[in-house]
Scaffold this active site. Structure first.
Site, PDB file in Angstrom:
ATOM      1  N   ASP A  12       0.500  -1.397  -0.318  1.00 48.14           N
ATOM      2  CA  ASP A  12       0.172  -0.436  -0.106  1.00 48.14           C
ATOM      3  C   ASP A  12       0.984   0.762  -0.250  1.00 48.14           C
ATOM      4  OD1 ASP A  12      -2.460   1.633   0.090  1.00 48.14           O
ATOM      5  OD2 ASP A  12      -2.550   1.197   2.055  1.00 48.14           O
ATOM      6  N   ASN A  14       1.380   2.819  -2.695  1.00 50.34           N
ATOM      7  CA  ASN A  14       2.345   3.809  -4.385  1.00 50.34           C
ATOM      8  C   ASN A  14       1.405   4.946  -4.652  1.00 50.34           C
ATOM      9  OD1 ASN A  14       3.639   1.144  -4.362  1.00 50.34           O
ATOM     10  ND2 ASN A  14       1.817   0.586  -5.876  1.00 50.34           N
ATOM     11  N   TRP A  17       3.023   8.223  -2.220  1.00 53.15           N
ATOM     12  CA  TRP A  17       3.872   7.933  -3.293  1.00 53.15           C
ATOM     13  C   TRP A  17       4.293   9.049  -4.094  1.00 53.15           C
ATOM     14  CZ3 TRP A  17       7.330   7.105  -7.301  1.00 53.15           C
ATOM     15  CH2 TRP A  17       8.755   7.366  -6.696  1.00 53.15           C
ATOM     16  N   ARG A  25      -0.520   9.261  -9.403  1.00 53.67           N
ATOM     17  CA  ARG A  25      -0.522   7.970  -8.551  1.00 53.67           C
ATOM     18  C   ARG A  25       0.014   6.745  -9.425  1.00 53.67           C
ATOM     19  NH1 ARG A  25      -3.773   7.374  -4.773  1.00 53.67           N
ATOM     20  NH2 ARG A  25      -4.174   5.636  -5.499  1.00 53.67           N
ATOM     21  N   HIS A  29       2.871   4.108  -9.068  1.00 47.65           N
ATOM     22  CA  HIS A  29       2.044   2.475  -9.308  1.00 47.65           C
ATOM     23  C   HIS A  29       3.947   1.476  -9.854  1.00 47.65           C
ATOM     24  CE1 HIS A  29      -1.804   2.407  -7.850  1.00 47.65           C
ATOM     25  NE2 HIS A  29      -2.369   2.984  -8.611  1.00 47.65           N
ATOM     26  N   SER A  57      -7.802  -5.229  -5.274  1.00 43.80           N
ATOM     27  CA  SER A  57      -8.984  -5.649  -4.028  1.00 43.80           C
ATOM     28  C   SER A  57     -10.092  -5.857  -5.576  1.00 43.80           C
ATOM     29  CB  SER A  57      -8.986  -5.852  -2.948  1.00 43.80           C
ATOM     30  OG  SER A  57      -9.414  -4.156  -3.379  1.00 43.80           O
ATOM     31  N   LEU A 123      10.364 -21.159  -5.465  1.00 46.21           N
ATOM     32  CA  LEU A 123       9.560 -20.013  -4.577  1.00 46.21           C
ATOM     33  C   LEU A 123       7.641 -20.074  -5.253  1.00 46.21           C
ATOM     34  CD1 LEU A 123       8.970 -17.305  -2.476  1.00 46.21           C
ATOM     35  CD2 LEU A 123       9.009 -15.622  -5.232  1.00 46.21           C
ATOM     36  N   ARG A 173       2.384  -4.724   6.133  1.00 51.44           N
ATOM     37  CA  ARG A 173       1.616  -4.091   5.570  1.00 51.44           C
ATOM     38  C   ARG A 173       2.288  -2.837   5.122  1.00 51.44           C
ATOM     39  NH1 ARG A 173      -5.220  -2.197   4.582  1.00 51.44           N
ATOM     40  NH2 ARG A 173      -4.294  -0.283   3.015  1.00 51.44           N
ATOM     41  N   SER A 181      -8.277  -4.753   4.427  1.00 50.14           N
ATOM     42  CA  SER A 181      -8.638  -4.004   3.430  1.00 50.14           C
ATOM     43  C   SER A 181      -9.206  -5.781   2.958  1.00 50.14           C
ATOM     44  CB  SER A 181      -7.799  -3.876   2.937  1.00 50.14           C
ATOM     45  OG  SER A 181      -7.577  -2.056   3.515  1.00 50.14           O
TER      46      SER A 181
HETATM   47  C1  IPE Z   1      -5.191  -2.697  -0.097  1.00 53.22           C
HETATM   48  O1  IPE Z   1      -5.214  -1.822  -0.708  1.00 53.22           O
HETATM   49  C2  IPE Z   1      -5.639  -3.091  -1.393  1.00 53.22           C
HETATM   50  C3  IPE Z   1      -4.161  -3.425  -2.023  1.00 53.22           C
HETATM   51  C4  IPE Z   1      -3.404  -2.974  -1.932  1.00 53.22           C
HETATM   52  C5  IPE Z   1      -4.454  -4.305  -3.465  1.00 53.22           C
HETATM   53  P1  IPE Z   1      -6.464  -0.319  -0.331  1.00 53.22           P
HETATM   54  O2  IPE Z   1      -5.702   1.461  -0.394  1.00 53.22           O
HETATM   55  O3  IPE Z   1      -7.630  -0.387  -1.677  1.00 53.22           O
HETATM   56  O4  IPE Z   1      -7.153  -0.718   0.496  1.00 53.22           O
HETATM   57  P2  IPE Z   1      -7.658   0.811   1.684  1.00 53.22           P
HETATM   58  O5  IPE Z   1      -8.785   1.369   0.105  1.00 53.22           O
HETATM   59  O6  IPE Z   1      -6.938   1.925   2.036  1.00 53.22           O
HETATM   60  O7  IPE Z   1      -8.776  -0.157   3.459  1.00 53.22           O
HETATM   61  C1  IPE Z   2      -1.556  -0.362  -3.506  1.00 52.22           C
HETATM   62  O1  IPE Z   2      -1.498   1.198  -3.325  1.00 52.22           O
HETATM   63  C2  IPE Z   2      -1.645  -0.337  -4.847  1.00 52.22           C
HETATM   64  C3  IPE Z   2      -3.040  -1.082  -4.890  1.00 52.22           C
HETATM   65  C4  IPE Z   2      -4.115  -0.391  -4.201  1.00 52.22           C
HETATM   66  C5  IPE Z   2      -3.182  -1.261  -6.352  1.00 52.22           C
HETATM   67  P1  IPE Z   2      -2.632   2.421  -3.538  1.00 52.22           P
HETATM   68  O2  IPE Z   2      -2.433   2.822  -4.963  1.00 52.22           O
HETATM   69  O3  IPE Z   2      -4.047   2.574  -2.797  1.00 52.22           O
HETATM   70  O4  IPE Z   2      -1.899   3.320  -2.693  1.00 52.22           O
HETATM   71  P2  IPE Z   2      -2.773   4.825  -1.903  1.00 52.22           P
HETATM   72  O5  IPE Z   2      -2.762   4.550  -0.575  1.00 52.22           O
HETATM   73  O6  IPE Z   2      -4.025   5.237  -2.148  1.00 52.22           O
HETATM   74  O7  IPE Z   2      -1.505   5.607  -1.530  1.00 52.22           O
HETATM   75 MG    MG Z   3      -3.456   2.009  -0.197  1.00 49.91          MG
END
Ligand code: IPE
Ligand code: IPE
Ligand code: MG
Length: 226
Positions: A12, A14, A17, A25, A29, A57, A123, A173, A181
């Site tokens: 989480d 990306n 960052w 955004r 990723h 997710s 792996l 996490r 999540s």
């Molecule tokens: C969880 O991150 C899902 C993944 C890393 C794929 P999210 O960014 O979607 O989670 P919430 O929305 O903060 O709970």
């Molecule tokens: C996690 O990073 C990657 C995915 C859910 C695909 P986010 O996209 O949730 O990044 P933040 O949490 O918004 O910074």
């Molecule tokens: Mg996120």
């Protein structure tokens, strides 16, 4: 000392960052993929047999369509560019989640990649894609009912996407967020959890090794009194 078998990661941060460092955004990723490569290498170096990465997710469909499309394209190019390397490094790829909502070409690519690497044994890399724990549990119960089997712990395990995979020893996490999540709710019952403040693209080898080392010093009681 127990050998660690399975590391699960909620990658989480990306997006945040990306905004902070690249004003986008999506570039976050892309940068996150570099961390993915690092954790795969480190997992192997530490002789850990299973790595599960939460990549998309069931709730992530709520994101803007343009971000979803970017993530799917990234997945497609990652697989195309890396499948030879994964195979050569004796890595087995397995998807957990419900792929029906993905474009056919991505479904096909995932099927081919899983098929091609299924005998690899160094792996097992589990990619959680359109994965949601509630969805997984309900699906398992429906399958059990359909077959008129008894619902018990062993049977439920058998019908989860993760059948045959040991429960994670640790969950990491990143992204400074303390929640699950909808990730592996059943499988994480006794997992040691590490919430890391850093965003996923900033997560380093040292951070990863720190989690592994502190796991080794944790006292896992599994309900017993010691
Ligand atoms: C969880 O991150 C899902 C993944 C890393 C794929 P999210 O960014 O979607 O989670 P919430 O929305 O903060 O709970
Ligand atoms: C996690 O990073 C990657 C995915 C859910 C695909 P986010 O996209 O949730 O990044 P933040 O949490 O918004 O910074
Ligand atoms: Mg996120």
């Amino acid at each position: 000392m127990n050998q660690m078998k399975h590391v699960a990661i909620i990658m989480d941060g990306n997006g945040r960052w990306g905004i902070k460092n690249k004003k986008s955004r999506n570039l976050g990723h892309r940068q996150g993929l570099k961390t993915v490569e690092m954790v795969i290498e480190e997992t192997i170096k530490n002789k850990i047999k299973f790595l599960t990465l939460y990549a998309f997710s069931t709730e992530n469909w709520k994101r803007p369509r343009i971000e979803i499309r970017f993530l799917l394209n990234l997945l497609e190019s990652f697989l195309k560019e890396n499948i030879d390397k994964l195979d050569k490094n004796n890595i087995r790829l397995k998807v957990i989640g419900n792929l029906v909502r993905f474009p056919t070409k991505i479904q096909n690519l995932l099927t081919i990649s899983q098929q091609r690497t299924k005998k690899n044994s160094k792996l097992q890399l589990n990619l959680a894609l359109n994965y949601g724990s509630k969805d997984e549990i309900i699906r398992a119960i429906k399958l059990i009912k359909k077959k008129k089997y008894e619902v018990n712990e062993k049977m439920l395990n058998k019908f989860l996407y993760t059948f045959g995979i040991p429960d994670p020893d640790i969950l990491i996490r990143t992204g400074d967020t303390c929640r699950l999540s909808n990730f592996l709710l059943w499988q994480l019952a006794y997992t040691e959890i590490f919430f890391v403040k850093k965003m996923w693209p900033d997560f380093t080898k040292k951070d990863f090794v720190n989690c592994i080392d502190s796991f080794l010093s944790r006292d896992r009681r599994f309900g017993k009194r010691v």
